[in-house]
Design an enzyme around this catalytic site. Sequence first.
Site, short mmCIF file in Angstrom:
data_model
loop_
_atom_site.label_atom_id
_atom_site.label_comp_id
_atom_site.label_asym_id
_atom_site.label_seq_id
_atom_site.Cartn_x
_atom_site.Cartn_y
_atom_site.Cartn_z
N HIS A 63 0.85 -1.19 0.00
CA HIS A 63 0.00 0.00 0.00
C HIS A 63 0.88 1.24 0.00
O HIS A 63 2.10 1.15 0.13
CB HIS A 63 -0.97 -0.01 1.18
CG HIS A 63 -0.34 0.03 2.54
ND1 HIS A 63 0.40 -1.02 3.05
CD2 HIS A 63 -0.33 0.99 3.50
CE1 HIS A 63 0.82 -0.71 4.26
NE2 HIS A 63 0.40 0.51 4.56
N HIS A 65 1.15 3.96 1.99
CA HIS A 65 1.59 4.71 3.16
C HIS A 65 3.11 4.86 3.12
O HIS A 65 3.83 3.96 2.67
CB HIS A 65 1.15 4.00 4.45
CG HIS A 65 -0.27 4.31 4.83
ND1 HIS A 65 -1.03 3.49 5.63
CD2 HIS A 65 -1.07 5.37 4.52
CE1 HIS A 65 -2.24 4.01 5.79
NE2 HIS A 65 -2.28 5.15 5.13
N ASP A 67 5.60 4.70 5.16
CA ASP A 67 6.54 3.76 5.76
C ASP A 67 6.72 2.49 4.93
O ASP A 67 7.52 1.63 5.28
CB ASP A 67 6.14 3.40 7.19
CG ASP A 67 4.74 2.81 7.32
OD1 ASP A 67 3.85 3.22 6.57
OD2 ASP A 67 4.55 1.93 8.19
N HIS A 68 6.00 2.41 3.81
CA HIS A 68 6.13 1.27 2.92
C HIS A 68 6.68 1.63 1.54
O HIS A 68 7.01 0.73 0.77
CB HIS A 68 4.77 0.57 2.76
CG HIS A 68 4.27 -0.04 4.03
ND1 HIS A 68 4.30 -1.40 4.28
CD2 HIS A 68 3.75 0.53 5.15
CE1 HIS A 68 3.81 -1.64 5.49
NE2 HIS A 68 3.47 -0.48 6.03
N HIS A 141 -7.43 -2.09 5.22
CA HIS A 141 -6.60 -1.06 5.83
C HIS A 141 -7.24 0.30 5.53
O HIS A 141 -8.26 0.39 4.83
CB HIS A 141 -5.17 -1.15 5.29
CG HIS A 141 -4.17 -0.40 6.11
ND1 HIS A 141 -4.15 -0.44 7.48
CD2 HIS A 141 -3.15 0.42 5.74
CE1 HIS A 141 -3.16 0.32 7.92
NE2 HIS A 141 -2.53 0.86 6.88
N ASP A 212 -0.48 -4.15 5.91
CA ASP A 212 -1.19 -3.73 7.12
C ASP A 212 -2.67 -4.06 6.95
O ASP A 212 -3.27 -3.77 5.90
CB ASP A 212 -1.03 -2.23 7.35
CG ASP A 212 0.42 -1.83 7.55
OD1 ASP A 212 1.29 -2.72 7.56
OD2 ASP A 212 0.67 -0.62 7.71
N HIS A 270 6.34 -5.63 11.47
CA HIS A 270 5.60 -4.37 11.62
C HIS A 270 5.32 -4.14 13.11
O HIS A 270 4.19 -3.91 13.54
CB HIS A 270 4.30 -4.41 10.80
CG HIS A 270 3.80 -3.04 10.44
ND1 HIS A 270 2.87 -2.37 11.19
CD2 HIS A 270 4.10 -2.22 9.40
CE1 HIS A 270 2.60 -1.20 10.63
NE2 HIS A 270 3.35 -1.08 9.53
#
Length: 317
Positions: A63, A65, A67-68, A141, A212, A270
């Site tokens: 996805h 976001h 942090d990915h 998510h 996530d 995670h």
Amino acid sequence: MEIEFLGTGAGSPGKFRNVSSTALRLLDERNSVWLFDVGEATQHQILRTTLKPRKIDKIFITHLHGDHIFGLPGLLSSRSFQGGNSALTIYGPKGIRDFVEVSMRVSETKLSYKIHYQEIAADGLVFEDDKFQVYAQHLDHKIECFGYRVVEKDHPGELQVDKLREAKIPSGPVYGKLKLGETVTLPDGRTINGQDFLGPAQPGRIVALLGDTRQTKNAERLAKDADVLVHESTFAKGESKLARSYYHSTNIQAAELAKRMHVKMLLLNHISARYTGKMAQDLQHQAREIFHNTRVVKDFDEVDVPFQKLTTKGDEQ
């Protein structure tokens, strides 16, 4: 096949855990490496491993976001300077192409290789070759998010050389044809079917890597009978309501999924920065009360994905 964790933290980098990135090393199988998510500073993490960026030919994004994905532009740029001239494919939700192309254009970055994009519109098969299949399923998510199921195709059975010798079949190039299951005619006129001299096929391995997510039926489809399940563990035992409100899972929910879907090994990642030292080990102990073969992974952990031992009727008795 090995899994190497380049980042196992949640949200933002910490002293002991970088943000999300996982490498599936397929060097023996297809001489390549696949990345799942590329959080900030992933290329710095790679420098502390034996991974070669030029070997990375597929990147699967769960996805969008930060942090990915925030490590993706830097990694793609550096790959050009490290011998990576072969094409690379990026899989992920709609928007991943815009993210990369805008980053490259604004920074005036020129790549020495072609990027192919496959923005996933529906659940199902997203890649297949003669050795592997990769399936994607929507997860639950805050934004569109996917999990991936990597399925290795079965390996042909081993050639039973002793049986060939008993049949007085001389060694030579004919053995290579028989190993492929072909039918050959010998100089003495006999017709030999290679399938009669092969042992049982070795089942391929299955690795499920989830983004996530709250708990969802699609997670079950991804995890079913997997040799390894990589599952987020942002929250701990007793925090299921909090996990749901933030669209995440607990270690207990991950363990229950692994048990229910007959997974062989559960790897929890995670991990929130709230859980360090003994608290991270507590996540593992809690999960093991439900599913024993559970491990909370750390950055740079390497996990081999073994073949399952073939059993015979005699072994089962």
